[in-house]
Write an enzyme that holds these catalytic residues in place. Structure first.
Site, short mmCIF file in Angstrom:
data_model
loop_
_atom_site.label_atom_id
_atom_site.label_comp_id
_atom_site.label_asym_id
_atom_site.label_seq_id
_atom_site.Cartn_x
_atom_site.Cartn_y
_atom_site.Cartn_z
N HIS A 19 5.03 4.06 13.04
CA HIS A 19 5.32 3.98 11.57
C HIS A 19 6.35 5.08 11.29
O HIS A 19 6.08 6.17 11.52
CB HIS A 19 3.97 4.53 11.00
CG HIS A 19 4.05 4.77 9.45
ND1 HIS A 19 3.63 3.83 8.63
CD2 HIS A 19 4.76 5.63 8.76
CE1 HIS A 19 3.56 4.20 7.44
NE2 HIS A 19 4.32 5.26 7.48
N ARG A 35 0.87 -1.21 0.10
CA ARG A 35 0.03 -0.11 -0.04
C ARG A 35 0.93 1.24 -0.15
O ARG A 35 1.02 2.05 -1.03
CB ARG A 35 -0.90 -0.12 1.37
CG ARG A 35 -2.15 0.82 1.11
CD ARG A 35 -1.93 2.42 1.46
NE ARG A 35 -1.29 2.55 2.81
CZ ARG A 35 -0.89 3.68 3.35
NH1 ARG A 35 -0.99 4.68 2.43
NH2 ARG A 35 -0.46 3.74 4.67
N ASP A 36 1.80 1.34 1.00
CA ASP A 36 2.23 2.72 1.37
C ASP A 36 3.61 2.77 0.37
O ASP A 36 3.94 3.85 -0.23
CB ASP A 36 3.00 2.61 2.80
CG ASP A 36 3.04 4.27 3.23
OD1 ASP A 36 2.64 5.05 2.38
OD2 ASP A 36 3.51 4.42 4.22
N ASN A 55 10.05 4.70 3.50
CA ASN A 55 9.68 4.18 4.89
C ASN A 55 10.76 3.17 5.50
O ASN A 55 11.70 2.87 4.62
CB ASN A 55 8.31 3.07 4.38
CG ASN A 55 7.23 3.83 4.32
OD1 ASN A 55 7.24 4.66 3.41
ND2 ASN A 55 6.08 3.54 4.91
N CYS A 103 8.78 10.20 0.40
CA CYS A 103 8.24 11.50 0.90
C CYS A 103 8.25 12.22 -0.16
O CYS A 103 9.38 12.56 -0.97
CB CYS A 103 9.19 11.83 2.05
SG CYS A 103 8.91 13.53 2.54
#
Lengths: 305, 305
Positions: free
Chosen positions: B204, B12-13, B246, B237
């Site tokens: 996170h 997802r991320d 991440n 980012c």
């Protein structure tokens, strides 16, 4: 008084493994820029045989030519008494001796046993008596050897004990190939600080496995206040191609400053120095803060929001 | 019993910000590989508008098609009640709601105020009553906002308090743009664990400024046992081009396993899954362990030593 002392090792540990020779004037320019940042100490070069480390064959010229600023100590790596003599001739403030905790790494890297290294280091330490020059000893593979794996902590403590007996002024525990983890670091640091509270211990980390800053944090929590670090994260591990190298000075300083721990370093000046590196070494470097900006960097809101 | 629970967010991320759409069958292959590694939970996709996040427009097909293994929870991000309905239709085990702690990031990222988000999340939480589906809420910018800078801790605690009041089952504190430092993380984690000992908190982190693992260590020391992480360090980012994304799952798992903290994850299988990524996403990924090998990797001595 700084809470943390940074020993900047890029000019030595970083430049020595670059694929090409960095011009002497560029090295001098880099070290002069570093000397303005507030780092406590700069490991400026290495007095090894030019055949062994051709990249640092200009050690004497570099150290004789750089600006000497009050409060910034210049140190150099020396492998033996001859190297020490050359370093002293150049007027270094400190010398950094080196040995390996593990037999295999010692044989591969230094072509002698740890026992032979200790004899050598005793000779060098003897030469420093009365000179006022600080004699530091770096212990490679203190957190693991690429050939033997992890060493028993007692083996490392026994090397520390011998070095203290020889009379070195300070000791650096090196995670030479980035094998250390925070739990191991905490245990080791607590052990040495407990056993030798009067010895200044420095920790030297690599970020090979991403744990560089986590290990520095663990060492700091255990009471360590002196760290080796390399501008831009220059340096590396010949055994792990593609992996990142030494822990990056500006990333380390940024972390501690964000935690309100004084490093004595002016981070903006350090970032300016780091910005010189890609042109100097001809490739991108691993440091993150130069790419991402400091944590307090603020962005403009997008126009359509 | 695992000491640490890993919530794998790469599907997802990570995939949502890739420059191109990853084929549905590749996503399924990736998630099926991840499901065999021992991670506790996989955030498999996001039920957002296909216009907002085109890369995840195949959320329903992905979640309906992946292997469902006992013990591996499948979660999906949902922005609103419609998304929640779609997620529930696909038989997810958990849903992850999202809001921002800061006004500016909320406006830019979600086009609503935090107050409007809370109303939305209350509606979603209501839908989950009696379904047995776990409702987690992720708080973006909990450790700082790219537009506003650091938020007062009380502002974040107040959002947590509201979410607990709404009746969410768990809360994730997100360092959305990698601004957190270990001292701040430790304080925040201690505060929430002290105030809400019954709430499962997840942390996170992003590695934007190299502090991802140091922050995870600080959170763990404060008592946190649940971590989001992204295979290969996928994700990123949008405000810091060139910066890492991440915190990398295999690097995180490797650190904790080296510290003898059980993650429940089979690191070798995780590394196999990570090795799929460069081909899948078409570029190198930031994870270090795949490049450097695990810390216990031993090398042969050079022949001439």
């Amino acid at each position: 008084m700084s809470k943390i002392e940074i020993n900047e090792v890029a000019p030595r540990d970083g430049l020595q493994i670059e694929s090409s020779f960095i011009e002497t004037e560029d090295k001098i320019r880099l070290i002069n820029a570093l000397a303005q940042t507030g780092v406590k100490r700069i490991e400026a070069s290495s007095f090894t045989s030019p055949k062994a480390i051709p990249n640092l064959r200009d050690a004497a010229e570099v150290i004789r030519t750089i600006d000497r600023r009050p409060g910034v100590l210049i140190t150099a790596l020396v492998p033996n008494q001859k190297g020490c003599e050359r370093a002293l001739d150049c007027g270094v403030d400190e010398i950094n001796m080196v040995m390996s905790a593990s037999e295999s790494h010692s044989r591969v890297n230094l072509r002698m046993t740890p026992e032979q290294s200790l004899t050598q280091l005793e000779g060098i330490t003897g030469m420093l008596k009365g000179t006022g020059v600080f004699g530091n000893a770096s212990i490679s593979t203190a957190f693991g050897c690429p050939f033997e794996g992890f060493l028993p902590e007692t083996q490392v403590l026994s090397v520390v004990d011998r070095l203290v007996g020889i009379g070195v002024d300070g000791i650096t525990l090196c995670d030479t190939t980035g094998m250390a983890n925070p739990a191991q670091v905490k245990r080791m640091c607590e052990s040495v600080l407990m056993a030798w509270p009067e010895v200044p211990f420095t920790l030297h980390f690599h970020n090979t496995r991403g744990m560089g800053l986590a290990n520095a944090l663990a060492a700091w929590e255990a009471g360590i206040r002196r760290f080796d670090a390399s501008l831009g994260g220059l340096g590396g591990c010949p055994y792990a191609p593609g992996a990142t190298g030494n822990v990056c000075t500006e990333d380390l300083v940024h972390m501690f400053e964000q935690m309100n721990i004084d490093t004595g370093v002016h981070l903006d000046l350090l970032l300016e120095a780091s910005a010189m590196l890609p042109e100097l070494v001809g490739h991108d470097v691993p440091g993150q803060i130069l790419k991402a900006g400091k944590a307090d960097r603020k962005y403009a809101m997008p126009a359509n929001s």
